[in-house]
Every structure is written in C-alpha cells, then in structure tokens.
Write a protein that holds these residues in place. Sequence first.
Motif, mmCIF file in Angstrom:
data_model
loop_
_atom_site.group_PDB
_atom_site.id
_atom_site.type_symbol
_atom_site.label_atom_id
_atom_site.label_comp_id
_atom_site.label_asym_id
_atom_site.label_seq_id
_atom_site.Cartn_x
_atom_site.Cartn_y
_atom_site.Cartn_z
ATOM 1 N N PRO A 95 -87.794 -36.299 -48.716
ATOM 2 C CA PRO A 95 -88.304 -37.172 -48.073
ATOM 3 C C PRO A 95 -89.410 -38.191 -48.877
ATOM 4 C CG PRO A 95 -88.244 -35.005 -46.942
ATOM 5 C CD PRO A 95 -87.790 -34.787 -48.113
ATOM 6 N N GLY A 96 -90.074 -37.516 -49.810
ATOM 7 C CA GLY A 96 -90.980 -38.478 -50.517
ATOM 8 C C GLY A 96 -90.455 -39.248 -51.611
ATOM 9 N N GLY A 97 -89.058 -38.882 -51.830
ATOM 10 C CA GLY A 97 -88.219 -39.669 -52.851
ATOM 11 C C GLY A 97 -87.801 -39.126 -54.217
ATOM 12 N N ARG A 98 -88.697 -38.014 -54.151
ATOM 13 C CA ARG A 98 -88.338 -37.014 -55.424
ATOM 14 C C ARG A 98 -86.859 -36.715 -55.450
ATOM 15 N NH1 ARG A 98 -91.066 -31.202 -57.190
ATOM 16 N NH2 ARG A 98 -90.080 -31.216 -59.242
ATOM 17 N N PRO A 99 -86.102 -36.851 -56.615
ATOM 18 C CA PRO A 99 -84.651 -36.370 -56.845
ATOM 19 C C PRO A 99 -84.734 -34.949 -57.055
ATOM 20 C CG PRO A 99 -85.326 -37.478 -58.810
ATOM 21 C CD PRO A 99 -86.522 -37.649 -57.881
ATOM 22 N N TYR A 100 -83.724 -34.184 -56.527
ATOM 23 C CA TYR A 100 -83.541 -32.723 -56.653
ATOM 24 C C TYR A 100 -81.978 -32.681 -56.766
ATOM 25 C CZ TYR A 100 -82.282 -32.361 -51.529
ATOM 26 O OH TYR A 100 -81.732 -32.677 -50.528
ATOM 27 N N VAL A 101 -81.644 -31.398 -57.508
ATOM 28 C CA VAL A 101 -80.398 -30.887 -57.422
ATOM 29 C C VAL A 101 -79.813 -30.104 -56.436
ATOM 30 C CG1 VAL A 101 -78.796 -29.762 -58.952
ATOM 31 C CG2 VAL A 101 -80.312 -31.247 -59.985
ATOM 32 N N LYS A 102 -78.606 -30.295 -56.074
ATOM 33 C CA LYS A 102 -78.030 -29.576 -54.826
ATOM 34 C C LYS A 102 -76.520 -29.311 -55.289
ATOM 35 C CE LYS A 102 -76.335 -29.459 -50.110
ATOM 36 N NZ LYS A 102 -76.139 -30.199 -48.892
ATOM 37 N N LEU A 103 -76.282 -27.638 -55.400
ATOM 38 C CA LEU A 103 -74.997 -27.520 -56.112
ATOM 39 C C LEU A 103 -74.193 -26.789 -54.832
ATOM 40 C CD1 LEU A 103 -76.215 -25.410 -59.288
ATOM 41 C CD2 LEU A 103 -75.646 -27.900 -59.157
ATOM 42 N N SER A 104 -72.957 -27.013 -54.975
ATOM 43 C CA SER A 104 -71.896 -26.132 -54.275
ATOM 44 C C SER A 104 -70.985 -25.435 -54.926
ATOM 45 C CB SER A 104 -71.195 -27.311 -53.442
ATOM 46 O OG SER A 104 -70.313 -28.127 -54.239
ATOM 47 N N GLU A 105 -70.389 -24.198 -54.235
ATOM 48 C CA GLU A 105 -69.486 -23.397 -54.834
ATOM 49 C C GLU A 105 -68.346 -23.818 -55.472
ATOM 50 O OE1 GLU A 105 -70.432 -20.552 -55.510
ATOM 51 O OE2 GLU A 105 -72.106 -20.242 -54.062
ATOM 52 N N PRO A 106 -67.772 -23.230 -56.563
ATOM 53 C CA PRO A 106 -68.317 -22.225 -57.218
ATOM 54 C C PRO A 106 -69.358 -22.271 -58.366
ATOM 55 C CG PRO A 106 -66.164 -22.837 -58.067
ATOM 56 C CD PRO A 106 -66.352 -23.693 -57.134
ATOM 57 N N LEU A 107 -69.613 -23.604 -58.452
ATOM 58 C CA LEU A 107 -70.617 -23.908 -59.469
ATOM 59 C C LEU A 107 -72.232 -23.091 -59.222
ATOM 60 C CD1 LEU A 107 -71.814 -25.475 -61.965
ATOM 61 C CD2 LEU A 107 -72.152 -27.308 -60.464
ATOM 62 N N GLN A 108 -72.320 -23.212 -57.880
ATOM 63 C CA GLN A 108 -73.716 -22.788 -57.298
ATOM 64 C C GLN A 108 -73.821 -21.285 -57.820
ATOM 65 O OE1 GLN A 108 -74.155 -22.688 -53.125
ATOM 66 N NE2 GLN A 108 -76.437 -22.283 -53.310
ATOM 67 N N SER A 109 -72.915 -20.620 -57.675
ATOM 68 C CA SER A 109 -72.884 -19.111 -57.835
ATOM 69 C C SER A 109 -73.046 -18.751 -59.415
ATOM 70 C CB SER A 109 -71.643 -18.183 -57.387
ATOM 71 O OG SER A 109 -72.024 -18.173 -56.131
ATOM 72 N N TRP A 110 -72.064 -19.511 -60.204
ATOM 73 C CA TRP A 110 -72.112 -19.606 -61.738
ATOM 74 C C TRP A 110 -73.560 -19.958 -62.189
ATOM 75 C CZ3 TRP A 110 -73.308 -22.798 -65.617
ATOM 76 C CH2 TRP A 110 -72.811 -22.698 -66.786
ATOM 77 N N TYR A 111 -74.126 -20.933 -61.774
ATOM 78 C CA TYR A 111 -75.213 -21.291 -62.141
ATOM 79 C C TYR A 111 -76.471 -20.304 -61.962
ATOM 80 C CZ TYR A 111 -79.668 -24.265 -62.533
ATOM 81 O OH TYR A 111 -80.662 -24.743 -63.309
ATOM 82 N N ALA A 112 -76.543 -19.798 -60.680
ATOM 83 C CA ALA A 112 -77.669 -18.784 -60.284
ATOM 84 C C ALA A 112 -77.613 -17.674 -61.065
ATOM 85 C CB ALA A 112 -77.417 -18.479 -58.693
ATOM 86 N N GLN A 113 -76.447 -17.120 -61.633
ATOM 87 C CA GLN A 113 -76.592 -16.253 -62.685
ATOM 88 C C GLN A 113 -76.827 -16.224 -63.832
ATOM 89 O OE1 GLN A 113 -72.388 -15.082 -62.652
ATOM 90 N NE2 GLN A 113 -72.277 -14.299 -60.476
ATOM 91 N N ARG A 114 -77.173 -17.680 -64.304
ATOM 92 C CA ARG A 114 -77.497 -18.007 -65.789
ATOM 93 C C ARG A 114 -78.892 -18.897 -65.843
ATOM 94 N NH1 ARG A 114 -72.430 -17.715 -64.841
ATOM 95 N NH2 ARG A 114 -71.116 -17.061 -66.395
ATOM 96 N N PHE A 115 -79.062 -19.660 -64.909
ATOM 97 C CA PHE A 115 -80.378 -20.548 -65.142
ATOM 98 C C PHE A 115 -81.443 -20.337 -63.857
ATOM 99 C CE2 PHE A 115 -76.780 -22.621 -66.739
ATOM 100 C CZ PHE A 115 -77.260 -22.630 -68.418
ATOM 101 N N GLY A 116 -82.508 -20.797 -63.816
ATOM 102 C CA GLY A 116 -83.538 -21.116 -62.966
ATOM 103 C C GLY A 116 -83.248 -22.414 -62.396
ATOM 104 N N GLN A 117 -84.485 -23.171 -62.045
ATOM 105 C CA GLN A 117 -84.725 -24.383 -61.325
ATOM 106 C C GLN A 117 -84.162 -25.542 -62.380
ATOM 107 O OE1 GLN A 117 -88.433 -25.245 -59.729
ATOM 108 N NE2 GLN A 117 -87.601 -27.197 -58.735
ATOM 109 N N ALA A 118 -83.394 -26.372 -61.765
ATOM 110 C CA ALA A 118 -83.109 -27.886 -62.347
ATOM 111 C C ALA A 118 -83.748 -28.872 -61.972
ATOM 112 C CB ALA A 118 -81.368 -28.042 -62.235
#
Length: 138
Positions: A95-118
């Motif tokens: 809402p304040g304009g700051r960009p953020y990353v949103k992932l969907s499957e199967p990338l989301q699960s793969w990412y969650a096992q390897r990395f923290g915040q993006a």
Amino acid sequence: MLTQAGNARIAGIGLDLLRLDRAQRVFDRHPQRFVQRILGPDELFVFQRRYQRDPRRGVRYLATRFAAKEAFSKAIGLGMRMPMAWSRMQTLNAPGGRPYVKLSEPLQSWYAQRFGQAHVSVTDEHDIVAAYVVVEAL
C-alpha cells in the motif's frame, strides 16, 4: 557465496537493465503473447489498468516487471529454468508503494527450502528500466 550485511546474510544478488525501446518493439509485435508470458495474474491486473490509462505507462510497467524477473532469476542462480518461470515470480507494490516479491508454486516451495526474504527494487527513466534483487540466506 554468502556475505554479511548487518544481521542478514546475503545469498544472492541480481541486477537487470532493459532499454524501453526493446520492450516496446517486442510488445508491438506480440502484445498479448508477451504480456501473458511475462506477467503473473496480479501483475496482469495492474498492467491492464495502467495500459488503459496510458499505453506508455503500461509498457513501462511491463518492462520493469520483466527486469525484476531477470534480476530475481540471477539472484537465485537459476536463470530461466525450472522451477523458475516468468509468471511464477511477481513484483507487486505494498500500500505504501514499496515493491515486494510474490512467488507461486512450484517456485515458492523450491525457494522456501533455500532462501530467506527477497528484496526487490525497480526504477525507470525515459529510455531504460532497472531492477535489483537481494536474496537473503536462511
């Protein structure tokens, strides 16, 4: 290679630059196919609203999202191969304009096992867009 930045350990960094005229040429040749291939569902909604108000603004939005996906794929070390796909990584705005990353499957699960915040940042000028992504380690 992990580096330390404050309390967060950085697992990857990605940067992408894109000339707007290049994005415009691709869009002009294949508008629907380019948009459908690159944008995720939430990004598509924003693109359509912006494009209806001002086509140049819509293409600028499309170009920044393309650059963000490229930068993200570099930061995680995959490039554009499975499970990475254009539409599975979206760059949205809080809402304040700051960009953020949103992932969907199967990338989301793969990412969650390897990395923290993006963390993602995008910018545009009259002839170029840029995106920068920093990925934290777990």
